[in-house]
Design an enzyme around this catalytic site. Sequence first.
Site, PDB file in Angstrom:
ATOM      1  N   LEU A   1       6.758   0.055  -0.836  1.00 51.33           N
ATOM      2  CA  LEU A   1       6.730   1.197  -1.756  1.00 51.33           C
ATOM      3  C   LEU A   1       6.394   2.491  -1.011  1.00 51.33           C
ATOM      4  O   LEU A   1       5.878   2.453   0.102  1.00 51.33           O
ATOM      5  CB  LEU A   1       5.691   0.917  -2.846  1.00 51.33           C
ATOM      6  N   PRO A   2       6.660   3.652  -1.628  1.00 55.21           N
ATOM      7  CA  PRO A   2       6.493   4.907  -0.899  1.00 55.21           C
ATOM      8  C   PRO A   2       5.055   5.191  -0.447  1.00 55.21           C
ATOM      9  O   PRO A   2       4.838   5.549   0.715  1.00 55.21           O
ATOM     10  CB  PRO A   2       6.958   5.965  -1.908  1.00 55.21           C
TER      11      PRO A   2
ATOM     12  N   THR B   1       3.445   1.808   4.059  1.00 55.00           N
ATOM     13  CA  THR B   1       2.470   2.484   4.908  1.00 55.00           C
ATOM     14  C   THR B   1       1.525   3.258   4.004  1.00 55.00           C
ATOM     15  O   THR B   1       1.940   4.225   3.359  1.00 55.00           O
ATOM     16  CB  THR B   1       3.160   3.455   5.886  1.00 55.00           C
TER      17      THR B   1
ATOM     18  N   LYS C   1      -1.202   0.971  12.458  1.00 48.35           N
ATOM     19  CA  LYS C   1      -0.050   1.845  12.159  1.00 48.35           C
ATOM     20  C   LYS C   1      -0.450   3.326  12.228  1.00 48.35           C
ATOM     21  O   LYS C   1       0.238   4.130  12.867  1.00 48.35           O
ATOM     22  CB  LYS C   1       0.490   1.483  10.772  1.00 48.35           C
TER      23      LYS C   1
ATOM     24  N   LYS D   1       3.546  12.571   6.574  1.00 46.55           N
ATOM     25  CA  LYS D   1       2.839  11.615   5.710  1.00 46.55           C
ATOM     26  C   LYS D   1       1.869  10.772   6.546  1.00 46.55           C
ATOM     27  O   LYS D   1       0.697  10.612   6.191  1.00 46.55           O
ATOM     28  CB  LYS D   1       3.850  10.694   5.011  1.00 46.55           C
TER      29      LYS D   1
HETATM   30  P1  NAD Z   1      12.139   4.821  -0.115  1.00 45.35           P
HETATM   31  O1  NAD Z   1      11.658   5.988  -0.910  1.00 45.35           O
HETATM   32  O2  NAD Z   1      13.519   4.814   0.429  1.00 45.35           O
HETATM   33  O3  NAD Z   1      11.988   3.465  -1.012  1.00 45.35           O
HETATM   34  C1  NAD Z   1      10.934   3.211  -1.889  1.00 45.35           C
HETATM   35  C2  NAD Z   1      11.482   2.385  -3.051  1.00 45.35           C
HETATM   36  O4  NAD Z   1      10.382   2.064  -3.912  1.00 45.35           O
HETATM   37  C3  NAD Z   1      12.499   3.137  -3.911  1.00 45.35           C
HETATM   38  O5  NAD Z   1      13.670   2.339  -4.069  1.00 45.35           O
HETATM   39  C4  NAD Z   1      11.785   3.360  -5.239  1.00 45.35           C
HETATM   40  O6  NAD Z   1      12.657   3.337  -6.372  1.00 45.35           O
HETATM   41  C5  NAD Z   1      10.840   2.173  -5.257  1.00 45.35           C
HETATM   42  N1  NAD Z   1       9.683   2.368  -6.128  1.00 45.35           N
HETATM   43  C6  NAD Z   1       8.838   3.423  -6.204  1.00 45.35           C
HETATM   44  N2  NAD Z   1       7.888   3.197  -7.123  1.00 45.35           N
HETATM   45  C7  NAD Z   1       8.129   1.970  -7.641  1.00 45.35           C
HETATM   46  C8  NAD Z   1       7.501   1.182  -8.640  1.00 45.35           C
HETATM   47  N3  NAD Z   1       6.421   1.612  -9.294  1.00 45.35           N
HETATM   48  N4  NAD Z   1       8.025  -0.035  -8.916  1.00 45.35           N
HETATM   49  C9  NAD Z   1       9.122  -0.483  -8.251  1.00 45.35           C
HETATM   50  N5  NAD Z   1       9.772   0.220  -7.305  1.00 45.35           N
HETATM   51  C10 NAD Z   1       9.276   1.444  -7.012  1.00 45.35           C
HETATM   52  O7  NAD Z   1      11.066   4.624   1.045  1.00 45.35           O
HETATM   53  P2  NAD Z   1      11.276   3.826   2.438  1.00 45.35           P
HETATM   54  O8  NAD Z   1      11.820   4.757   3.463  1.00 45.35           O
HETATM   55  O9  NAD Z   1      11.943   2.542   2.153  1.00 45.35           O
HETATM   56  O10 NAD Z   1       9.754   3.589   2.867  1.00 45.35           O
HETATM   57  C11 NAD Z   1       8.945   2.595   2.249  1.00 45.35           C
HETATM   58  C12 NAD Z   1       7.619   2.532   2.982  1.00 45.35           C
HETATM   59  O11 NAD Z   1       7.853   2.202   4.352  1.00 45.35           O
HETATM   60  C13 NAD Z   1       6.839   3.845   2.980  1.00 45.35           C
HETATM   61  O12 NAD Z   1       5.472   3.556   2.811  1.00 45.35           O
HETATM   62  C14 NAD Z   1       7.131   4.442   4.344  1.00 45.35           C
HETATM   63  O13 NAD Z   1       6.095   5.273   4.813  1.00 45.35           O
HETATM   64  C15 NAD Z   1       7.245   3.178   5.183  1.00 45.35           C
HETATM   65  N6  NAD Z   1       8.060   3.308   6.399  1.00 45.35           N
HETATM   66  C16 NAD Z   1       9.245   3.973   6.353  1.00 45.35           C
HETATM   67  C17 NAD Z   1      10.015   4.078   7.523  1.00 45.35           C
HETATM   68  C18 NAD Z   1      11.344   4.804   7.510  1.00 45.35           C
HETATM   69  O14 NAD Z   1      11.868   5.083   8.593  1.00 45.35           O
HETATM   70  N7  NAD Z   1      11.936   5.074   6.354  1.00 45.35           N
HETATM   71  C19 NAD Z   1       9.556   3.500   8.712  1.00 45.35           C
HETATM   72  C20 NAD Z   1       8.367   2.791   8.718  1.00 45.35           C
HETATM   73  C21 NAD Z   1       7.618   2.708   7.539  1.00 45.35           C
END
Ligand code: NAD
Length: 291
Positions: free
Chosen positions: A65-66, A96, A171, A242
């Site tokens: 999740l975000p 994260t 992390k 973030k």
């Molecule tokens: P994203 O915004 O693409 O995906 C998050 C998903 O969670 C979305 O599909 C959203 O609809 C869903 N969501 C939000 N609230 C929800 C809820 N209450 N119930 C169900 N679903 C819900 O984000 P991401 O890029 O996939 O990143 C996810 C996590 O991974 C974050 O914490 C980010 O910091 C971490 N991360 C991201 C990256 C990257 O390169 N994108 C790399 C390492 C870590």
Amino acid sequence: MRIGFIGLGNMGGPMAANLLKAGYDLTVFDLSSSAVQSLVGQGARSAASPAELARADVEIILTMLPAAQHVKQVYLGDDGLLANVQPGVLLIDSSTIDPHSARDVAAAARAHGNPMLDAPVSGGTAGAAAGTLTFMVGGEQADFERARPALAAMGKNIVHCGAAGNGQVAKVANNMLLGISMIGVAEAMSLGVKLGMDAEVLAGIINTSSGRCWSSEVNNPLTGAPAARGYSGGFGTDLMLKDLGLASEAARQVRQPVLLGALAQQLYQSFSAQGNGQLDFSAIVRLYQEQ
Ligand code: NAD
């Protein structure tokens, strides 16, 4: 084995797809129905809410999740996981978030009879798609061993970092260093070029000398792949911002000075405020260039 997966975004979508490819029976939920439909098209079942997913006959539930507020809502909310899941189901959060929130949610899960791991990742969307992520895992050793096969379907390096929250500690410490080192490389490269040196030659010297690091070698702000494509894609400035915010907040809670981390946070914040939040974080070198 039956697994539940919540959060099918840029990271979670390809991670869930890799679990399906590895043969796991997957039940998924996301607020975005198109994200759910994409996974259903690849063979997953869908649940209508976290509560319904929790009541499905799953052995492990993964979340991606975000931010902490979403994690707390999904785990601790009235319609959330803990209010509905059977004791004993292993819960793994790969989002994260700050270590303190991770420890709070893990303690609530434990009180409910559910083992929980924090398992944030590095490797970005490319690593998620390729199944080569690094998982930094906090929690009990036995729970780590139970999670390992599923994590291995999505990642290459699966590292146990110690007690609950320690995955998030690893992390934030790593990413704070990454944010700082990128600014250091940007500053040194800009100085060398301003003094008349060719950027490629300077990068070559640094990368065979004591200044070498990931930011100079793999993601150099002037000579790396993101620079060559105008800093589109890659690891976005706002994602780095973030992670630096999480590091600052975690440091505040334990009264640990993070002087360069705080400065780095402000520099990326200025850069983001100028409309650059979506650019790869190595574009921070533009702060050093004449406009
Ligand atoms: P994203 O915004 O693409 O995906 C998050 C998903 O969670 C979305 O599909 C959203 O609809 C869903 N969501 C939000 N609230 C929800 C809820 N209450 N119930 C169900 N679903 C819900 O984000 P991401 O890029 O996939 O990143 C996810 C996590 O991974 C974050 O914490 C980010 O910091 C971490 N991360 C991201 C990256 C990257 O390169 N994108 C790399 C390492 C870590």
